[in-house]
Write an enzyme that holds these catalytic residues in place. Structure first.
Site, PDB file in Angstrom:
ATOM      1  CD  GLU A 298      -2.865  -1.240   2.340  1.00  0.00           C
ATOM      2  OE1 GLU A 298      -2.738  -0.373   3.229  1.00  0.00           O
ATOM      3  OE2 GLU A 298      -3.688  -2.170   2.405  1.00  0.00           O
ATOM      4  CD  GLU A 383      -4.051  -5.982   1.926  1.00  0.00           C
ATOM      5  OE1 GLU A 383      -4.882  -5.500   2.741  1.00  0.00           O
ATOM      6  OE2 GLU A 383      -2.870  -5.627   1.872  1.00  0.00           O
TER       7      GLU A 383
END
Length: 769
Positions: A298, A383
């Protein structure tokens, strides 16, 4: 083409007053290759040494072995290099395909890089991901002898021939991975760490990686908040066919986020980071399972690190697919030349592809939402998470008794129920089974739990249905909308109460088997949003002359609905919608019912996929299943045990004897099950156990477990033998149906194992072995 770069330190021959010579190999190996079909392939003109590309049909590959040798003395070192390549047949027995010896002089006080003559392999066996083919591996062994002193060091490594490609799909925007020319629909999980205390044993690694393969997964993401695992981790990924997404150690969870800003310049020591990155690349690059490098979780690395990684990981131009490039360097000049590098987990074909963190799908969903077109907007989701409550025995083994209290259920003014867990459960990151204002409590759909055992059993029902629906939602739109999904997360490095498919003690949750079912390479499923029966083929083979049978069973053991679709042809890499399951629209449907889907070959009734659902009518719940617990369904279990030292293999045929099987089932099980007992192995004996029952119906949510026999443990101790590899668990059997379950486990010295069966209709358990 395979490149192996091997660093070797060579010390000079002995002379008066000097210590004997010692040659030490650094164990960093890179494997790359070009395999053998029609494409633009790099070749080298043997006269000029210039690399160029031409369209050829390659029927073999070359193995290149490059070594770095350092002579730190002030005289010449005379060495003999030996390379042996073979295939492992069984244990330590190998077939030798190549054996080569090379003499070499290392100048004084110098370091050189030397490449042995390439070795040619004609039509090598290829390495494939799990579910797509065999994981064929070769073994290379290199030794260095110093003249007058014999062998100084040796090194060996498994490697595989495979070609990995990756690009962003123009239709879905998701990243596509191809292995050996075949697109791979990615279904996998996020790996945090093997153990919070870094107890990284070889045995623990093997168990965990095999668990992922058992779930029919084909990729593991080594998350950037964790670490690069030990080589044994990647070795077992090679063995079991798990592609590895490897991130470097940068994560948006704690770097450059939060108020106040946590660490905007992380890592602090860029030179040290890059030194570790280069060593990690050299450590891991020989593994065929390693699929890609990613800069961070991220978050992209700082610009200087990102550019350095791009430079170090730059792809050989061939793998970039350029049609006008010239090969100025041999592949051995590149640190890694077969894998892509992506700067972060949300860039370039992952999530929204632009590094902006999209709103994550709610961790808890009504099952049909997973199959709606609007569920997730992007092609590849790295995810997506859900629950992961462990079984009651694990709670008792990892939490003191005062923490065994189940959550309180508090009704809110809007009619939703809020779970209030005890503080210890909060500490262990328990996730409630509801989302007030969005999703009603899924535990309470089955009735209010009475105690810890009842709560955890109902939680396993939720585990199974949540994870199965999640993966079936992605598979339903394979290639049309999605290219892959990774579950957050498969395991915990500590005794957590959420986000896991097996717990820290290696006991699987029911979600494990929901994933295993949904991720079958060939799969039949119910689209819970449309109620159409779909059939999935993720393989590259067309399947023909198939049939699908859908049968509904009620709580009285009757079958009010049956539908068959035959003469079905299933194209490769496709999901087909076949027919609508109309039972809910029929006259007087039961409020709670079971659905059994079977996909089989018409010629011999070989079962290709079996999928079992428990369903309720729209707006309803499963509370009628609570009194159904009292229905004891008769079972007959025939077990056979094979014992090899401390390893047990148990094969169990479990039959629901509340109704005679129909002719099709009788034919199938006679041909494909009973013959399995005729195996010339040392055996611990055959045993037949019958569970008497007076009811006709579905034996619901059966669960096997292995325990130490009485007398092998003290009162209050956890009696489970872990880990156990099951061919299936948390399964159900309709009247007359038979299934075969295989178990494999190791038993500590002095322990006599026993197998117990639990189930919705068998709460107190029955000892089978």
């Amino acid at each position: 083409m395979v490149k192996i770069s091997l660093a070797v330190l060579v010390y000079p021959p002995d002379h008066p007053g000097r210590t004997p010579p010692k040659v030490v190999m650094r164990k960093d190996v890179a494997a790359q290759y070009v395999d053998g079909w029609d494409w633009m392939a790099p070749i080298r003109d043997r006269n000029t040494g210039i690399w160029d590309e031409v369209s050829i049909c390659v029927t073999g590959v070359y193995l290149h072995t490059t070594m770095e040798l350092a002579n730190k003395s002030d005289w010449v070192a005379e060495c003999t290099l030996n390379i042996q390549v073979g295939t492992e047949l069984e244990g330590e027995i190998c077939t030798v395909e190549h054996l080569h010896t090379q003499n070499l002089s290392i100048p004084a006080a110098s370091q050189i890089q030397y490449t042995l003559p390439e070795l040619f392999f004609y039509k090598p066996s290829l390495w494939w991901p799990n579910g797509m083919g065999n994981q064929s591996l070769y073994n290379v062994e290199i030794t260095v002898d110093v003249k007058g002193h014999g062998e100084s060091d040796s090194w060996r490594q498994h490697f595989g021939f495979r070609k990995i490609e990756s690009h962003i799909d123009g239709k879905t925007g998701g990243r596509i991975f191809k292995v050996n020319g075949q697109p791979i629909f990615i279904r996998g999980g996020n790996w945090i760490s093997s153990d919070g205390l870094l107890r990284l044993s070889k045995k623990r690694y093997e168990t965990a990686i095999k668990f992922h393969a058992d779930m029919n997964f084909n990729m593991i993401r080594c998350w950037g908040g964790g670490l690069a695992e030990r080589p044994e981790f990647y070795h077992y990924c090679d063995i079991y066919g798990l592609l590895v997404w490897q991130e470097f150690w940068i994560t948006g969870d704690c770097d450059a986020q939060g108020v106040p800003l946590s660490n905007p310049v992380c890592p602090l020591d860029h030179d040290l980071f890059l030194l570790c990155a280069r060593d990690t690349i050299k450590l891991l690059r020989n593994h065929p399972s390693l699929a890609l490098w990613v800069g961070g979780n991220e978050r992209a690395p700082p610009d200087d690190i990102n550019m350095a990684l791009k430079k170090d990981l730059i792809l050989h131009p061939y793998f970039q697919g350029s049609s006008d490039c010239k090969y100025s360097k041999a592949p051995s000049e590149y640190l890694d030349g077969t894998r892509i590098y992506v700067q972060g987990s949300m860039w370039d074909g992952f999530a929204n592809g632009k590094g902006i963190l999209p709103k994550a799908p709610t961790k808890f969903k009504i099952l049909s939402v997973f199959l709606r077109m609007t569920f997730y907007d992007y092609g590849f989701n790295p995810e997506v998470g859900s629950v992961g409550m462990p079984v009651a025995a694990t709670v008792r083994s990892t939490i003191p008794p005062y923490g065994w209290q189940i959550p309180l259920f508090k009704e809110l003014p809007n009619g939703y129920i809020q779970e209030v867990p005890n503080p210890i459960w909060n500490y262990h990151k328990y996730i409630p089974h509801s989302k007030p204002e969005l999703v009603h409590n899924q535990i309470l759909l089955y009735g209010t739990p009475k105690d810890l055992d009842d709560f955890c059993l109902k939680a396993q029902l939720v585990n199974y249905t949540q994870y199965r629906a999640l993966l079936e939602g992605w598979t339903s739109r394979m290639w049309s909308k999605y290219t892959g999904v990774l579950i957050w997360k498969t395991q915990n490095p500590w005794t957590g109460l959420r986000g896991q498919l097996y717990d820290h003690l290696h006991e699987q949750t029911a979600g494990f088997y929901g994933c295993r079912r949904a991720a079958e390479p060939i799969h039949v499923q119910l689209n819970l949003a449309t109620y159409y029966v779909e059939v999935v083929n993720t393989t590259s083979e067309e399947l023909s002359d198939l049939a699908i049978e859908a049968s509904v069973w009620d709580l009285e053991g009757a079958c009010p609905y049956n539908q068959v679709s035959d003469k079905l042809t299933l194209p490769p890499k496709r999901t087909l919608s076949v027919f609508e399951m109309k039972y809910p629209k029929s006259e007087n449907p039961k409020p709670v019912y079971f659905l059994l889907l079977k996909l089989y070959k018409r010629s011999d009734h070989e079962m290709l996929s079996r999928n079992f659902y428990w369903l309720h009518l729209p707006g309803g719940d499963y509370k009628l299943l609570e009194p159904y617990k009292k229905n004891i369904i008769p079972l007959k279990i025939t077990s056979l045990t094979f014992i090899r030292g401390s390893t047990y293999e148990v094969r169990m045929h479990i039959a629901n004897t509340s109704k005679k099987p129909d002719s099709r089932n009788a034919l199938f099980f006679r041909k494909h099950c009973e013959r399995d007992f005729d195996m010339p192995l040392k055996t611990g004996g055959k045993r037949v156990t019958e569970i008497n029952g007076s009811k006709v119906g579905v034996a619901f949510f059966l669960h096997l477990s292995v325990h130490a026999s009485k007398g092998d443990y003290r009162e209050g101790e956890d009696t489970r033998v872990l880990p156990v590899h099951y061919s299936d668990n948390y399964f159900s059997l309709v009247p007359g149906e038979v299934t075969t379950i295989s178990l494999k486990f190791e038993v500590p010295h002095g322990i006599t194992p026993r197998v117990k069966l639990h189930g919705w209709n068998y709460r107190h358990g029955h000892t089978l072995l």
